[in-house]
Design a protein around this motif. Structure first.
Motif, PDB file in Angstrom:
ATOM      1  N   ARG A 305       0.827  -1.206   0.000  1.00 24.29           N
ATOM      2  CA  ARG A 305       0.000   0.000   0.000  1.00 24.29           C
ATOM      3  C   ARG A 305       0.862   1.257   0.000  1.00 24.29           C
ATOM      4  O   ARG A 305       1.784   1.403   0.802  1.00 24.29           O
ATOM      5  N   LYS A 344       0.778  -5.815  -3.588  1.00 23.14           N
ATOM      6  CA  LYS A 344      -0.617  -6.061  -3.253  1.00 23.14           C
ATOM      7  C   LYS A 344      -1.309  -4.766  -2.829  1.00 23.14           C
ATOM      8  O   LYS A 344      -0.823  -4.043  -1.972  1.00 23.14           O
ATOM      9  N   SER A 345      -2.425  -4.478  -3.464  1.00 20.37           N
ATOM     10  CA  SER A 345      -3.295  -3.366  -3.088  1.00 20.37           C
ATOM     11  C   SER A 345      -2.539  -2.050  -2.943  1.00 20.37           C
ATOM     12  O   SER A 345      -2.545  -1.429  -1.886  1.00 20.37           O
ATOM     13  N   GLU A 350      -8.525   1.290  -4.450  1.00 24.41           N
ATOM     14  CA  GLU A 350      -8.727   0.027  -5.153  1.00 24.41           C
ATOM     15  C   GLU A 350      -8.101  -1.106  -4.339  1.00 24.41           C
ATOM     16  O   GLU A 350      -7.067  -1.648  -4.712  1.00 24.41           O
ATOM     17  N   PRO A 351      -8.707  -1.472  -3.234  1.00 26.23           N
ATOM     18  CA  PRO A 351      -8.087  -2.450  -2.324  1.00 26.23           C
ATOM     19  C   PRO A 351      -7.885  -3.837  -2.928  1.00 26.23           C
ATOM     20  O   PRO A 351      -7.034  -4.589  -2.446  1.00 26.23           O
ATOM     21  N   ASP A 352      -8.624  -4.188  -3.987  1.00 27.39           N
ATOM     22  CA  ASP A 352      -8.490  -5.521  -4.578  1.00 27.39           C
ATOM     23  C   ASP A 352      -7.457  -5.580  -5.704  1.00 27.39           C
ATOM     24  O   ASP A 352      -7.219  -6.654  -6.261  1.00 27.39           O
ATOM     25  N   LEU A 353      -6.864  -4.453  -6.043  1.00 26.55           N
ATOM     26  CA  LEU A 353      -5.893  -4.420  -7.126  1.00 26.55           C
ATOM     27  C   LEU A 353      -4.610  -5.164  -6.742  1.00 26.55           C
ATOM     28  O   LEU A 353      -4.089  -5.002  -5.635  1.00 26.55           O
ATOM     29  N   LYS A 354      -4.106  -5.972  -7.659  1.00 25.77           N
ATOM     30  CA  LYS A 354      -2.813  -6.644  -7.495  1.00 25.77           C
ATOM     31  C   LYS A 354      -1.943  -6.257  -8.686  1.00 25.77           C
ATOM     32  O   LYS A 354      -2.384  -6.301  -9.830  1.00 25.77           O
ATOM     33  N   THR A 386      -4.351  -6.064 -12.236  1.00 21.99           N
ATOM     34  CA  THR A 386      -5.582  -6.846 -12.284  1.00 21.99           C
ATOM     35  C   THR A 386      -6.613  -6.154 -13.176  1.00 21.99           C
ATOM     36  O   THR A 386      -6.921  -4.973 -12.984  1.00 21.99           O
TER      37      THR A 386
END
Length: 507
Positions: A305, A344-345, A350-354, A386
């Protein structure tokens, strides 16, 4: 002839027996420079080469003169290693300036985080020695007026800035403790939205994604410690280190833009920053590295993050991402790296973005003589996000400095999605290649006397596809600015090594 020689010697002081004058002179306390042991003086003061405070020289038995002392040092350096054992290594350890990350590296190689610059890179900073401890301070501030065209442009007065301290403490002859602190007053000088920069993207303000602006950096950009050691039994060719930062920088990407000699005179961040080196402020990172001569392999675990909108706090560490990097300096003028990271995130919105990031870079630095240098950088960075796929970025930077004058250039091309540029829903999934061409000039008003103050200007042309005209207008995208560049002068010991390297090239 013998009578005349004796008469001349006694004429120095007829009341002293022959030979007593030199004997008493040898007893007098002498002073030397920690970084230039060939400098020996009869009184305290500062080194004429680097300005450091002279320290008392330990008196040696049977020493009769400065010439004998210098001759003995020369003989010791000329001896094969087996004739004087570890003595040669001890002298080299004392004379070299080591990186605060790994004592096996010269300080000029130290980039941001654990990254490498070419060994011949110039160093701008002030160094202080406390016995065997070293403290180096460096940084820059750019008070300026900038004007960016198009509907999404802006004009303002601001001052991007940063300051950094690097400290090292030897732990015997084969180990070292290091610490670094980097801070920025961007939260005050840039405000929450940051400064205008066409096609820039990344991070947020008031829960809205930023676009066409460079976000401000946090008050604390790095607070790190490191422990390094040479591995016994490998003739000091093998070393290892551990680095921990909160915040810090993982082993991913090239040295961050403000630490690259090719970009140090440009006040703006690259528009491909979030494809190349944006992880340089990470709240929680641990890196382990191993180095064999000029080849290094390292790996990191870190927080994916990016910093939140509160630029004064310390964000929660997560250690949910990882990266690996291979670095190689085949010559003093060249630094190569390739790296990969799983992030990760990265964005709070956009917390689900990888994100999978791959980078490669080449930095070439060429010393051209006294107070003259040419530095160049090529960077390729790729993000695989993603739901978006792969997007590419390319950057070329060049900086030519000669005395008080500096000319620099930057070209970059980045593929950005409509989502990244915050466009309307019909265009969100489209990929738009955008470019920037920048040229700048700086003339130092104050130069080489501790603080360099330069007056500069730069001009940028931005290229975009026609599909973006509805957002940016039909006119040519451009930006210009006038600024002061304030930073410490070239470190004189670095300049000394710099000139020695040029002399070596000419032989």
């Amino acid at each position: 002839m013998t009578f005349i020689a004796i008469a001349k010697i006694r004429a120095i002081d007829p009341n002293r027996p022959h030979g007593e004058h030199e004997h008493e002179k040898s007893k007098r306390q002498k002073y030397t420079c920690p970084m230039h042991p060939e400098v020996v003086m009869d009184h305290p003061g500062n080194c004429p080469k680097c300005g450091m405070k002279l320290v008392p020289l330990k008196q040696e038995k049977h020493a009769t003169s400065h010439e004998d002392h210098v001759a003995r040092k020369a003989n010791e350096m000329a001896m094969p290693k087996h004739e004087h054992g570890e003595h040669k290594h001890d002298q080299e350890h004392k004379m070299e300036m080591h990186s605060s990350i790994n004592l096996a590296d010269p300080m000029s190689r130290e980039g941001s985080g654990t990254s490498w610059l070419p060994d011949s890179s110039p160093m701008y900073g002030r160094m202080f020695m406390f016995g065997g401890d070293m403290l180096m301070l460096h940084g820059a501030i750019f008070p300026r007026y900038t004007n960016v065209s198009t509907r999404r442009g802006d004009d303002r007065i601001d001052a991007p800035n940063w300051i950094m301290g690097m400290y090292s403490h030897p732990l015997g002859d084969t180990a070292q403790f290091g610490a670094r602190l980097m801070m920025s007053l961007d939260p005050l000088t840039e405000g929450g939205r940051g400064y205008p920069l066409l096609f820039q993207s990344g991070e947020s303000w008031h829960d809205q994604p930023l676009h066409d602006r460079q976000h401000p950096h946090d008050l604390f950009d790095e607070l790190s410690v490191s422990l390094s050691s040479r591995i016994a039994g490998f003739d000091h060719d093998l070393s290892a280190y551990f680095y921990f930062g909160y915040p810090g920088e993982p082993a991913l990407g090239p040295p961050t833009f403000m630490h690259r000699p090719s970009a140090m005179d440009d006040p703006d961040a690259p528009i491909g920053h979030h494809w190349q080196d944006s992880t340089h402020v990470t709240f929680g990172v641990a890196t382990l590295g191993a180095q064999w001569r000029n080849l290094k392999i390292e790996g990191s675990i870190f927080t994916g993050r990016e910093p939140d909108e509160n630029r004064y706090d310390f964000d929660r560490p997560r250690f949910d991402s990882f990266s690996g990097r291979i670095s190689w300096n085949p010559t003093k003028n060249l630094a190569l790296q390739a790296s990969y990271g799983y992030i990760k995130s990265p964005e709070d919105l956009e917390p689900d973005l990888k994100r999978h990031r791959t980078t490669a870079s080449v930095i070439y630095n060429l010393p051209l003589g006294h107070d003259s240098n040419w530095s160049n950088t090529f960077v390729w960075g790729q993000n695989h996000d993603t739901g978006e796929g792969k997007t590419q970025s390319f950057l070329i930077e060049s900086d030519y400095q000669r005395g008080r004058d500096t000319v620099y250039f930057r070209w970059e091309r980045v593929e950005k999605s409509g989502h990244e540029l915050v466009l309307d829903p019909p265009d969100e999934s489209r990929i738009f290649p955008v470019s920037g061409y920048t040229i700048g000039y700086v003339r130092d008003l104050s130069h080489g006397n501790g603080l360099d103050v330069g007056l500069g200007t730069q001009f940028t042309i931005n290229d975009r596809p026609d599909g973006l005209d509805r957002y940016y207008g039909d006119d040519l995208g451009y930006a210009f600015q006038f600024f002061l560049r304030i930073r410490p002068s070239l470190h004189s010991h670095g300049a000394h090594e710099h000139d020695e390297h040029v002399a070596g090239m000419e032989k």
